[in-house]
Design a protein around this motif. Structure first.
Motif, PDB file in Angstrom:
ATOM      1  N   LEU A  43      21.211 -22.474 -40.464  1.00 53.56           N
ATOM      2  CA  LEU A  43      21.700 -21.294 -41.191  1.00 53.56           C
ATOM      3  C   LEU A  43      20.778 -20.102 -40.946  1.00 53.56           C
ATOM      4  O   LEU A  43      21.215 -18.968 -40.675  1.00 53.56           O
ATOM      5  CB  LEU A  43      21.762 -21.628 -42.675  1.00 53.56           C
ATOM      6  CG  LEU A  43      22.483 -20.637 -43.569  1.00 53.56           C
ATOM      7  CD1 LEU A  43      23.966 -20.614 -43.226  1.00 53.56           C
ATOM      8  CD2 LEU A  43      22.296 -21.019 -45.029  1.00 53.56           C
ATOM      9  N   LEU A  44      19.451 -20.371 -41.025  1.00 50.99           N
ATOM     10  CA  LEU A  44      18.475 -19.281 -40.815  1.00 50.99           C
ATOM     11  C   LEU A  44      18.563 -18.745 -39.387  1.00 50.99           C
ATOM     12  O   LEU A  44      18.473 -17.532 -39.146  1.00 50.99           O
ATOM     13  CB  LEU A  44      17.052 -19.783 -41.110  1.00 50.99           C
ATOM     14  CG  LEU A  44      16.770 -20.069 -42.587  1.00 50.99           C
ATOM     15  CD1 LEU A  44      15.376 -20.657 -42.758  1.00 50.99           C
ATOM     16  CD2 LEU A  44      16.924 -18.812 -43.437  1.00 50.99           C
ATOM     17  N   LYS A  45      18.736 -19.678 -38.450  1.00 48.88           N
ATOM     18  CA  LYS A  45      18.857 -19.266 -37.041  1.00 48.88           C
ATOM     19  C   LYS A  45      20.084 -18.368 -36.868  1.00 48.88           C
ATOM     20  O   LYS A  45      20.029 -17.314 -36.228  1.00 48.88           O
ATOM     21  CB  LYS A  45      18.984 -20.523 -36.173  1.00 48.88           C
ATOM     22  CG  LYS A  45      18.701 -20.276 -34.717  1.00 48.88           C
ATOM     23  CD  LYS A  45      18.710 -21.597 -33.988  1.00 48.88           C
ATOM     24  CE  LYS A  45      18.819 -21.370 -32.503  1.00 48.88           C
ATOM     25  NZ  LYS A  45      19.073 -22.612 -31.790  1.00 48.88           N
ATOM     26  N   GLY A  46      21.196 -18.773 -37.486  1.00 51.40           N
ATOM     27  CA  GLY A  46      22.437 -17.986 -37.396  1.00 51.40           C
ATOM     28  C   GLY A  46      22.267 -16.613 -38.013  1.00 51.40           C
ATOM     29  O   GLY A  46      22.695 -15.602 -37.442  1.00 51.40           O
ATOM     30  N   LEU A  47      21.595 -16.572 -39.202  1.00 53.38           N
ATOM     31  CA  LEU A  47      21.375 -15.280 -39.872  1.00 53.38           C
ATOM     32  C   LEU A  47      20.461 -14.386 -39.037  1.00 53.38           C
ATOM     33  O   LEU A  47      20.625 -13.166 -38.988  1.00 53.38           O
ATOM     34  CB  LEU A  47      20.752 -15.504 -41.254  1.00 53.38           C
ATOM     35  CG  LEU A  47      21.735 -15.967 -42.339  1.00 53.38           C
ATOM     36  CD1 LEU A  47      20.989 -16.330 -43.611  1.00 53.38           C
ATOM     37  CD2 LEU A  47      22.763 -14.878 -42.629  1.00 53.38           C
ATOM     38  N   GLY A  48      19.497 -15.043 -38.352  1.00 56.71           N
ATOM     39  CA  GLY A  48      18.594 -14.276 -37.469  1.00 56.71           C
ATOM     40  C   GLY A  48      19.391 -13.570 -36.379  1.00 56.71           C
ATOM     41  O   GLY A  48      19.184 -12.374 -36.108  1.00 56.71           O
ATOM     42  N   VAL A  49      20.322 -14.294 -35.773  1.00 62.89           N
ATOM     43  CA  VAL A  49      21.167 -13.704 -34.714  1.00 62.89           C
ATOM     44  C   VAL A  49      21.991 -12.553 -35.310  1.00 62.89           C
ATOM     45  O   VAL A  49      22.115 -11.474 -34.718  1.00 62.89           O
ATOM     46  CB  VAL A  49      22.092 -14.772 -34.087  1.00 62.89           C
ATOM     47  CG1 VAL A  49      23.098 -14.136 -33.139  1.00 62.89           C
ATOM     48  CG2 VAL A  49      21.281 -15.842 -33.361  1.00 62.89           C
ATOM     49  N   THR A  50      22.521 -12.774 -36.541  1.00 69.51           N
ATOM     50  CA  THR A  50      23.344 -11.732 -37.183  1.00 69.51           C
ATOM     51  C   THR A  50      22.524 -10.457 -37.382  1.00 69.51           C
ATOM     52  O   THR A  50      22.969  -9.355 -37.032  1.00 69.51           O
ATOM     53  CB  THR A  50      23.859 -12.245 -38.548  1.00 69.51           C
ATOM     54  OG1 THR A  50      24.582 -13.434 -38.328  1.00 69.51           O
ATOM     55  CG2 THR A  50      24.760 -11.215 -39.210  1.00 69.51           C
ATOM     56  N   PHE A  51      21.324 -10.574 -37.942  1.00 67.89           N
ATOM     57  CA  PHE A  51      20.521  -9.373 -38.233  1.00 67.89           C
ATOM     58  C   PHE A  51      20.050  -8.685 -36.954  1.00 67.89           C
ATOM     59  O   PHE A  51      19.982  -7.460 -36.882  1.00 67.89           O
ATOM     60  CB  PHE A  51      19.340  -9.740 -39.146  1.00 67.89           C
ATOM     61  CG  PHE A  51      19.785  -9.996 -40.568  1.00 67.89           C
ATOM     62  CD1 PHE A  51      20.433  -8.985 -41.285  1.00 67.89           C
ATOM     63  CD2 PHE A  51      19.603 -11.227 -41.174  1.00 67.89           C
ATOM     64  CE1 PHE A  51      20.878  -9.211 -42.590  1.00 67.89           C
ATOM     65  CE2 PHE A  51      20.047 -11.457 -42.463  1.00 67.89           C
ATOM     66  CZ  PHE A  51      20.677 -10.453 -43.180  1.00 67.89           C
ATOM     67  N   LYS A  52      19.732  -9.510 -35.934  1.00 71.10           N
ATOM     68  CA  LYS A  52      19.307  -8.910 -34.654  1.00 71.10           C
ATOM     69  C   LYS A  52      20.466  -8.089 -34.062  1.00 71.10           C
ATOM     70  O   LYS A  52      20.282  -6.981 -33.581  1.00 71.10           O
ATOM     71  CB  LYS A  52      18.913 -10.028 -33.679  1.00 71.10           C
ATOM     72  CG  LYS A  52      17.768  -9.637 -32.748  1.00 71.10           C
ATOM     73  CD  LYS A  52      17.169 -10.836 -32.099  1.00 71.10           C
ATOM     74  CE  LYS A  52      17.729 -11.034 -30.713  1.00 71.10           C
ATOM     75  NZ  LYS A  52      17.269 -12.260 -30.080  1.00 71.10           N
ATOM     76  N   THR A  53      21.685  -8.638 -34.149  1.00 73.50           N
ATOM     77  CA  THR A  53      22.857  -7.950 -33.582  1.00 73.50           C
ATOM     78  C   THR A  53      23.195  -6.693 -34.382  1.00 73.50           C
ATOM     79  O   THR A  53      23.612  -5.682 -33.822  1.00 73.50           O
ATOM     80  CB  THR A  53      24.068  -8.913 -33.559  1.00 73.50           C
ATOM     81  OG1 THR A  53      23.650 -10.136 -32.972  1.00 73.50           O
ATOM     82  CG2 THR A  53      25.216  -8.351 -32.742  1.00 73.50           C
ATOM     83  N   LEU A  54      22.981  -6.769 -35.710  1.00 76.56           N
ATOM     84  CA  LEU A  54      23.305  -5.616 -36.574  1.00 76.56           C
ATOM     85  C   LEU A  54      22.500  -4.375 -36.205  1.00 76.56           C
ATOM     86  O   LEU A  54      22.976  -3.255 -36.337  1.00 76.56           O
ATOM     87  CB  LEU A  54      22.999  -5.970 -38.036  1.00 76.56           C
ATOM     88  CG  LEU A  54      24.102  -6.615 -38.849  1.00 76.56           C
ATOM     89  CD1 LEU A  54      23.597  -6.913 -40.249  1.00 76.56           C
ATOM     90  CD2 LEU A  54      25.320  -5.708 -38.933  1.00 76.56           C
ATOM     91  N   THR A  55      21.288  -4.580 -35.753  1.00 72.80           N
ATOM     92  CA  THR A  55      20.414  -3.433 -35.458  1.00 72.80           C
ATOM     93  C   THR A  55      20.652  -2.860 -34.063  1.00 72.80           C
ATOM     94  O   THR A  55      20.127  -1.811 -33.738  1.00 72.80           O
ATOM     95  CB  THR A  55      18.931  -3.857 -35.563  1.00 72.80           C
ATOM     96  OG1 THR A  55      18.730  -4.968 -34.687  1.00 72.80           O
ATOM     97  CG2 THR A  55      18.561  -4.246 -36.978  1.00 72.80           C
ATOM     98  N   LYS A  56      21.452  -3.570 -33.244  1.00 73.73           N
ATOM     99  CA  LYS A  56      21.722  -3.070 -31.876  1.00 73.73           C
ATOM    100  C   LYS A  56      22.892  -2.095 -31.900  1.00 73.73           C
ATOM    101  O   LYS A  56      23.804  -2.255 -32.716  1.00 73.73           O
ATOM    102  CB  LYS A  56      22.087  -4.239 -30.956  1.00 73.73           C
ATOM    103  CG  LYS A  56      20.918  -5.070 -30.534  1.00 73.73           C
ATOM    104  CD  LYS A  56      21.399  -6.087 -29.541  1.00 73.73           C
ATOM    105  CE  LYS A  56      20.297  -7.045 -29.177  1.00 73.73           C
ATOM    106  NZ  LYS A  56      20.806  -8.192 -28.447  1.00 73.73           N
ATOM    107  N   PRO A  57      22.894  -1.103 -31.012  1.00 74.61           N
ATOM    108  CA  PRO A  57      24.063  -0.209 -30.967  1.00 74.61           C
ATOM    109  C   PRO A  57      25.310  -0.964 -30.500  1.00 74.61           C
ATOM    110  O   PRO A  57      25.211  -1.934 -29.750  1.00 74.61           O
ATOM    111  CB  PRO A  57      23.663   0.875 -29.946  1.00 74.61           C
ATOM    112  CG  PRO A  57      22.487   0.336 -29.217  1.00 74.61           C
ATOM    113  CD  PRO A  57      21.871  -0.755 -30.026  1.00 74.61           C
ATOM    114  N   ALA A  58      26.502  -0.524 -30.970  1.00 71.49           N
ATOM    115  CA  ALA A  58      27.763  -1.193 -30.601  1.00 71.49           C
ATOM    116  C   ALA A  58      28.016  -1.052 -29.108  1.00 71.49           C
ATOM    117  O   ALA A  58      27.708  -0.016 -28.510  1.00 71.49           O
ATOM    118  CB  ALA A  58      28.915  -0.569 -31.375  1.00 71.49           C
ATOM    119  N   VAL A  59      28.549  -2.094 -28.497  1.00 70.15           N
ATOM    120  CA  VAL A  59      28.841  -2.031 -27.060  1.00 70.15           C
ATOM    121  C   VAL A  59      30.289  -1.597 -26.802  1.00 70.15           C
ATOM    122  O   VAL A  59      30.658  -1.261 -25.696  1.00 70.15           O
ATOM    123  CB  VAL A  59      28.582  -3.388 -26.348  1.00 70.15           C
ATOM    124  CG1 VAL A  59      27.115  -3.701 -26.317  1.00 70.15           C
ATOM    125  CG2 VAL A  59      29.389  -4.505 -26.997  1.00 70.15           C
TER     126      VAL A  59
END
Ligand code: SF4
Ligand code: SF4
Length: 157
Positions: free
Chosen positions: A7-23
């Motif tokens: 779950l933590l690993k998944g949330l980590g991916v979510t937060f990392k993606t949230l901070t990236k600009p949209a493609v």
């Protein structure tokens, strides 16, 4: 019971993606220019249409509605007989049904149908996606010029 490390690993991916600009392109705030020959909407050059019905008969979705009438036209040459021609009463395309296959444009023997790259014609009411001949005629203004002829090719042959 959720698997906590997963779950933590998944949330980590979510937060990392949230901070990236949209493609993806953030339409309608950003707009891309479509390719000039892309299939946006079909335009009708009414004066070229002979009401032959080939487009309507070839349309796999049965979404072209044509009605015409016969009338007399002056002879082509002085002293000739008046001709019988067909004119359009109605020419509608229902874009709620159209699947943009392009068969109608391909089969028209008289260069009366053209693709325009214009794509911004969504409607809140589905019935308004039925474009009549006046509206289809207005799209002609957005049809790009055809590409130049290849070297050695001649017009009108
Ligand atoms: S693009 Fe295809 S589906 Fe649409 S009107 Fe033409 S023939 Fe019919
Ligand atoms: S095929 Fe072309 S000429 Fe024939 S009815 Fe359709 S648009 Fe008109």
């Amino acid at each position: 019971m959720p698997h906590v490390p997963g779950l933590l690993k998944g949330l980590g991916v979510t937060f990392k993606t949230l901070t990236k600009p949209a493609v993806t392109v953030q339409y309608p705030h950003e707009k891309e220019t479509p390719a000039p020959r892309s299939r946006g909407v079909i335009a009708l050059k009414e004066e070229n249409c002979t009401v032959c019905m080939l487009c309507a008969r070839s349309c796999p979705d049965w979404c072209i509605y044509i009605e015409g009438y016969k009338t007399k036209a002056p002879p082509r040459r002085a002293g000739g007989k008046p001709r019988t021609i067909q004119l359009l009463d109605r020419f509608d395309i229902d874009y709620a049904l159209c699947m943009y296959c392009g068969i109608c444009v391909e089969v028209c023997p008289f260069d009366a149908l053209f693709w325009s790259p214009e794509f911004e014609y969504s409607e809140p009411h589905i019935a308004d996606l039925l474009h009549d001949k006046d509206k289809l005629g207005e799209w002609m203004e957005t049809v790009p010029e055809p590409p130049p002829l290849e070297a050695g090719a001649q017009k009108g042959r």
